[in-house]
Design a protein around this motif. Structure first.
Motif, PDB file in Angstrom:
ATOM      1  N   VAL A 118     -13.997  79.864  48.599  1.00  0.00           N
ATOM      2  CA  VAL A 118     -14.719  78.439  46.982  1.00  0.00           C
ATOM      3  C   VAL A 118     -15.623  78.111  49.667  1.00  0.00           C
ATOM      4  O   VAL A 118     -14.845  77.712  50.266  1.00  0.00           O
ATOM      5  CB  VAL A 118     -14.296  77.301  47.160  1.00  0.00           C
ATOM      6  CG1 VAL A 118     -15.273  76.124  46.715  1.00  0.00           C
ATOM      7  CG2 VAL A 118     -13.302  77.708  45.389  1.00  0.00           C
ATOM      8  N   GLU A 129     -13.703  71.133  42.545  1.00  0.00           N
ATOM      9  CA  GLU A 129     -12.576  72.172  41.635  1.00  0.00           C
ATOM     10  C   GLU A 129     -12.598  72.265  40.556  1.00  0.00           C
ATOM     11  O   GLU A 129     -11.628  73.345  40.411  1.00  0.00           O
ATOM     12  CB  GLU A 129     -11.529  70.211  42.122  1.00  0.00           C
ATOM     13  CG  GLU A 129     -11.380  69.892  43.023  1.00  0.00           C
ATOM     14  CD  GLU A 129     -10.737  68.539  42.230  1.00  0.00           C
ATOM     15  OE1 GLU A 129      -9.284  69.001  42.384  1.00  0.00           O
ATOM     16  OE2 GLU A 129     -10.579  67.470  41.730  1.00  0.00           O
ATOM     17  N   ILE A 184     -12.534  75.949  41.382  1.00  0.00           N
ATOM     18  CA  ILE A 184     -10.954  76.982  42.622  1.00  0.00           C
ATOM     19  C   ILE A 184     -10.269  78.160  41.144  1.00  0.00           C
ATOM     20  O   ILE A 184     -10.075  77.244  40.264  1.00  0.00           O
ATOM     21  CB  ILE A 184     -10.472  75.801  42.517  1.00  0.00           C
ATOM     22  CG1 ILE A 184     -10.436  75.103  43.663  1.00  0.00           C
ATOM     23  CG2 ILE A 184      -8.393  76.569  43.456  1.00  0.00           C
ATOM     24  CD1 ILE A 184     -10.690  73.668  44.466  1.00  0.00           C
ATOM     25  N   LYS A 185     -10.517  79.178  41.992  1.00  0.00           N
ATOM     26  CA  LYS A 185      -8.946  79.832  40.220  1.00  0.00           C
ATOM     27  C   LYS A 185      -7.651  79.854  41.644  1.00  0.00           C
ATOM     28  O   LYS A 185      -7.427  79.682  42.083  1.00  0.00           O
ATOM     29  CB  LYS A 185     -10.072  81.013  40.804  1.00  0.00           C
ATOM     30  CG  LYS A 185     -11.553  81.079  40.102  1.00  0.00           C
ATOM     31  CD  LYS A 185     -11.979  82.650  40.573  1.00  0.00           C
ATOM     32  CE  LYS A 185     -13.919  82.664  40.436  1.00  0.00           C
ATOM     33  NZ  LYS A 185     -13.973  84.487  40.594  1.00  0.00           N
ATOM     34  N   THR A 194      -8.369  81.591  44.767  1.00  0.00           N
ATOM     35  CA  THR A 194      -8.920  81.364  45.495  1.00  0.00           C
ATOM     36  C   THR A 194      -8.146  81.036  46.848  1.00  0.00           C
ATOM     37  O   THR A 194      -6.480  79.421  46.861  1.00  0.00           O
ATOM     38  CB  THR A 194      -9.575  79.786  45.353  1.00  0.00           C
ATOM     39  OG1 THR A 194      -9.984  79.763  43.684  1.00  0.00           O
ATOM     40  CG2 THR A 194     -10.441  79.231  47.019  1.00  0.00           C
ATOM     41  N   LEU A 221     -11.387  77.100  51.279  1.00  0.00           N
ATOM     42  CA  LEU A 221     -12.164  75.525  51.278  1.00  0.00           C
ATOM     43  C   LEU A 221     -13.304  75.677  52.269  1.00  0.00           C
ATOM     44  O   LEU A 221     -12.482  75.218  53.393  1.00  0.00           O
ATOM     45  CB  LEU A 221     -11.768  74.691  50.698  1.00  0.00           C
ATOM     46  CG  LEU A 221     -12.350  74.001  50.587  1.00  0.00           C
ATOM     47  CD1 LEU A 221     -14.173  73.917  49.521  1.00  0.00           C
ATOM     48  CD2 LEU A 221     -12.395  72.061  50.362  1.00  0.00           C
ATOM     49  N   ALA A 256      -8.076  70.420  49.137  1.00  0.00           N
ATOM     50  CA  ALA A 256      -7.098  70.925  49.721  1.00  0.00           C
ATOM     51  C   ALA A 256      -6.392  71.573  49.502  1.00  0.00           C
ATOM     52  O   ALA A 256      -5.246  72.764  49.364  1.00  0.00           O
ATOM     53  CB  ALA A 256      -7.927  71.751  51.559  1.00  0.00           C
ATOM     54  N   HIS A 283      -4.967  71.650  46.212  1.00  0.00           N
ATOM     55  CA  HIS A 283      -4.765  73.014  45.472  1.00  0.00           C
ATOM     56  C   HIS A 283      -3.785  74.197  46.334  1.00  0.00           C
ATOM     57  O   HIS A 283      -4.338  75.338  45.908  1.00  0.00           O
ATOM     58  CB  HIS A 283      -6.040  73.523  45.005  1.00  0.00           C
ATOM     59  CG  HIS A 283      -7.070  72.710  44.208  1.00  0.00           C
ATOM     60  ND1 HIS A 283      -6.353  72.642  43.321  1.00  0.00           N
ATOM     61  CD2 HIS A 283      -7.125  71.482  44.404  1.00  0.00           C
ATOM     62  CE1 HIS A 283      -6.967  71.960  41.740  1.00  0.00           C
ATOM     63  NE2 HIS A 283      -7.730  70.769  42.733  1.00  0.00           N
ATOM     64  N   LEU A 300      -4.984  74.931  49.506  1.00  0.00           N
ATOM     65  CA  LEU A 300      -6.254  75.701  49.775  1.00  0.00           C
ATOM     66  C   LEU A 300      -6.261  75.770  51.615  1.00  0.00           C
ATOM     67  O   LEU A 300      -5.326  74.655  52.067  1.00  0.00           O
ATOM     68  CB  LEU A 300      -7.402  75.422  49.565  1.00  0.00           C
ATOM     69  CG  LEU A 300      -7.074  75.900  47.866  1.00  0.00           C
ATOM     70  CD1 LEU A 300      -9.152  75.383  47.713  1.00  0.00           C
ATOM     71  CD2 LEU A 300      -7.137  76.869  47.419  1.00  0.00           C
TER      72      LEU A 300
END
Length: 389
Positions: free
Chosen positions: A103, A139, A142-143, A146, A149, A171, A174, A176
């Motif tokens: 992302v 948001e 986001i998968k 993912t 970021l 981040a 999630h 990330l």
């Protein structure tokens, strides 16, 4: 972490002196290093003993440059590259796998956009873009796949500002990896790691060198991530040359004083341009009219040296402005002692479709000014006469 201030670390972080007791670090222009015996060589290659082996892996000059940037950014480790794009590519390629998802902010450097849209899809790596003016949509992009970021702030070329604190929170929530291109700001102006960035990337070619002499790139951040990037780069070979590392390390000694003057000049030029009859819009992070002014003041020490302005009349007006410039340079670089003007729609971002350019905030009359260190009166005079030509 050092107890010294920024400027002191930039000057006093250096290699141990050799038997010659040199005051400034010498250049280690050598491709390889010798070993005492078979055991020394074995231990070095198995990394039981950490030392220089081959300049593609490490070199004293590169090490000094990396250590300076690590201190400036508050990072655990780092690795230096031949160019800024080598740093961007290697950082992603070392850590991504087929099926992963990125992302990213839509407003990014043209070559980075090309990586995301032309080359990474070959390896089944997808990218979804968010509008920097609508961070609430992040948001929703986001998968489960993912992993990254990614953003630049200030953005290239529109100098929009993205809230680093918000990105850090997203981040973390999630799980990330947050990667920030900090090239336009330099670590003197902002340190994204403070806001949760895992990796920070620079094109050292720009303000870090500051004089348009050498190419270079660097990534600093979490030591475990840097380890993977190092191993990838050790095998793929995008290493920074010892000579360029030496130049860049010396350049960092004056980064603070140079950036202070760059920003002082840029703010004065932006104030002059605001309200000019030939300009429909001026964007500079420390102008109160900037849409993200409050965020810029929160996370940046100064406004940087890049101004984006929209000239009335579209692409032709932008090209005419460049043709009328007398002192400032027409160049693809930025962050130089010399002021540089660029018309992204017809140059740096010309390979993007019109739809892609507009989505990234690159309008037909947008002109990017990299404000240099010349006397501000001379810079203003040249920009003014070109606008009025």
């Amino acid at each position: 972490m050092s107890d010294n201030k920024f400027e002191t670390d930039a000057i006093r972080t250096q290699l141990e002196r050799s038997q010659f007791q040199e005051h400034t670090t010498p250049m280690y222009v050598t491709s390889s290093f010798v070993f005492d015996d078979a055991e020394d060589m074995r231990a070095s290659f198995t990394e039981e003993k950490i030392r220089n082996i081959y300049s593609r892996y490490s070199n004293p000059n590169t090490t000094e440059f990396v250590e300076k940037v690590m201190k400036m950014e508050g990072a655990e480790d780092g690795y230096a590259f031949a160019t800024g794009m080598a740093a961007v590519y290697s950082s992603f390629a070392a850590l991504l796998s087929s099926g992963d998802h990125i992302v990213s902010a839509r407003s990014i450097f043209g070559s980075t956009h090309t990586l995301f849209t032309k080359y990474f899809p070959k390896w089944n790596i997808e990218t979804s873009y968010f509008d920097i003016n609508n961070p609430d949509e992040i948001e929703s992009l986001i998968k489960p796949s993912t992993k990254f970021l990614y953003a630049e702030t200030p953005t290239n070329p529109g100098v929009d500002i993205i809230d680093l604190e918000l990105l850090g929170k997203i981040a973390k929530k999630h799980n990330l990896l947050l990667v920030i291109d900090n090239c336009f700001a330099t670590p003197y102006i902002q340190q994204p790691i403070k806001y949760g960035a895992d990796l920070v990337i620079h094109s050292a070619t720009k303000l870090m060198d500051g004089q348009g002499r050498v190419l270079g790139g660097i990534v600093v951040g979490n030591s475990d991530l840097i380890r993977e990037i190092y191993l990838f780069s050790r095998n793929t070979g995008p290493a920074l040359s010892p000579f360029n590392a030496w130049v860049l390390s010396k350049s960092l000694e004056t980064l603070a004083v140079r950036v202070d003057r760059h920003c002082e000049n840029a703010l004065k030029l932006a104030q002059f341009l605001e309200g000019h009859e030939k300009i429909s819009k001026v964007k500079y992070p420390f102008l109160k009219s900037h849409p993200q002014y409050e965020i810029a003041k929160k996370q940046m020490k100064l406004g940087g040296n890049i101004i984006a302005m929209e000239i009335k009349g579209g692409i032709e007006a932008g090209r005419n402005f460049l043709d009328a410039i007398k002192m400032c340079s027409l160049s693809a670089n930025l962050g130089d002692t010399r002021s540089i003007v660029t018309h992204p729609a017809s140059t740096t971002h010309s390979k993007l479709s019109e739809e892609e350019r507009l989505a990234a905030g690159i309008t037909p009359g947008l002109v990017r000014i990299s404000v240099g260190l010349e006397n501000i009166d001379d810079i203003i005079q040249d920009i003014s006469q070109a606008l009025n030509n």
